[in-house]
Design a protein around this motif. Structure first.
Motif, PDB file in Angstrom:
ATOM      1  N   ASP A 128     -10.960   6.226   1.535  1.00  0.00           N
ATOM      2  CA  ASP A 128      -9.888   7.200   1.313  1.00  0.00           C
ATOM      3  C   ASP A 128      -9.357   7.715   2.646  1.00  0.00           C
ATOM      4  O   ASP A 128     -10.071   7.748   3.648  1.00  0.00           O
ATOM      5  N   LEU A 182       0.835  -1.193   0.000  1.00  0.00           N
ATOM      6  CA  LEU A 182       0.000   0.000   0.000  1.00  0.00           C
ATOM      7  C   LEU A 182       0.874   1.250   0.000  1.00  0.00           C
ATOM      8  O   LEU A 182       1.730   1.412   0.859  1.00  0.00           O
ATOM      9  N   PRO A 183       0.656   2.151  -0.956  1.00  0.00           N
ATOM     10  CA  PRO A 183       1.443   3.386  -0.950  1.00  0.00           C
ATOM     11  C   PRO A 183       0.958   4.317   0.168  1.00  0.00           C
ATOM     12  O   PRO A 183      -0.242   4.525   0.327  1.00  0.00           O
ATOM     13  N   LEU A 184       1.887   4.832   0.948  1.00  0.00           N
ATOM     14  CA  LEU A 184       1.558   5.752   2.037  1.00  0.00           C
ATOM     15  C   LEU A 184       2.022   7.152   1.671  1.00  0.00           C
ATOM     16  O   LEU A 184       3.091   7.327   1.102  1.00  0.00           O
ATOM     17  N   ASN A 185       1.218   8.155   2.025  1.00  0.00           N
ATOM     18  CA  ASN A 185       1.675   9.520   1.822  1.00  0.00           C
ATOM     19  C   ASN A 185       2.414   9.985   3.082  1.00  0.00           C
ATOM     20  O   ASN A 185       2.598   9.206   4.029  1.00  0.00           O
ATOM     21  N   ARG A 206       0.946   9.222   6.482  1.00  0.00           N
ATOM     22  CA  ARG A 206       0.762   7.785   6.743  1.00  0.00           C
ATOM     23  C   ARG A 206      -0.696   7.363   6.525  1.00  0.00           C
ATOM     24  O   ARG A 206      -1.260   6.601   7.302  1.00  0.00           O
ATOM     25  N   THR A 207      -1.300   7.910   5.460  1.00  0.00           N
ATOM     26  CA  THR A 207      -2.649   7.492   5.074  1.00  0.00           C
ATOM     27  C   THR A 207      -2.600   6.918   3.661  1.00  0.00           C
ATOM     28  O   THR A 207      -1.665   7.172   2.899  1.00  0.00           O
ATOM     29  N   THR A 208      -3.622   6.148   3.303  1.00  0.00           N
ATOM     30  CA  THR A 208      -3.707   5.523   1.989  1.00  0.00           C
ATOM     31  C   THR A 208      -5.171   5.307   1.639  1.00  0.00           C
ATOM     32  O   THR A 208      -6.057   5.657   2.419  1.00  0.00           O
ATOM     33  N   SER A 209      -5.424   4.728   0.495  1.00  0.00           N
ATOM     34  CA  SER A 209      -6.772   4.329   0.087  1.00  0.00           C
ATOM     35  C   SER A 209      -6.823   2.813   0.035  1.00  0.00           C
ATOM     36  O   SER A 209      -5.851   2.167  -0.367  1.00  0.00           O
TER      37      SER A 209
END
Length: 96
Positions: free
Chosen positions: A88, A15-18, A21-24
């Protein structure tokens, strides 16, 4: 195991994290009885071993090693639009 509304969430390191540290996360209801997503398999493939699985002989090497090409074919059908959903800005972890 963590769950959301009774649906298990399986851990994954893909999972890509921004930077927050959140993702979809994609949610999928499965099964025909649940009017969800069902898997489809193609039949009648050349060199078919079982439905959706093709095993084709390729060659024998000089060292007597046999090579096969193994292919599988699957598709998915979404029976109703609300069988898929996206969460999201899901917070994956905190650094306290």
């Amino acid at each position: 195991m963590p769950a959301w509304r009774g649906v298990p969430i399986f851990p994954c390191n893909k999972l890509p994290l921004n930077r927050y540290r959140t993702t979809s996360i994609l949610l999928m209801r499965t099964g025909e009885a649940n009017q969800g997503v069902v898997g489809l398999r193609q039949t009648g493939l050349p060199d078919e071993y079982e439905p959706g699985l093709s095993v084709r002989f390729m060659n024998i090497s000089e060292k007597a090693i046999i090579s096969y090409l193994v292919s599988t074919y699957y598709s998915a059908a979404v029976l109703v639009p609300d069988a898929l959903g996206v969460l999201d800005n899901v917070e994956i972890g905190r650094e306290d």
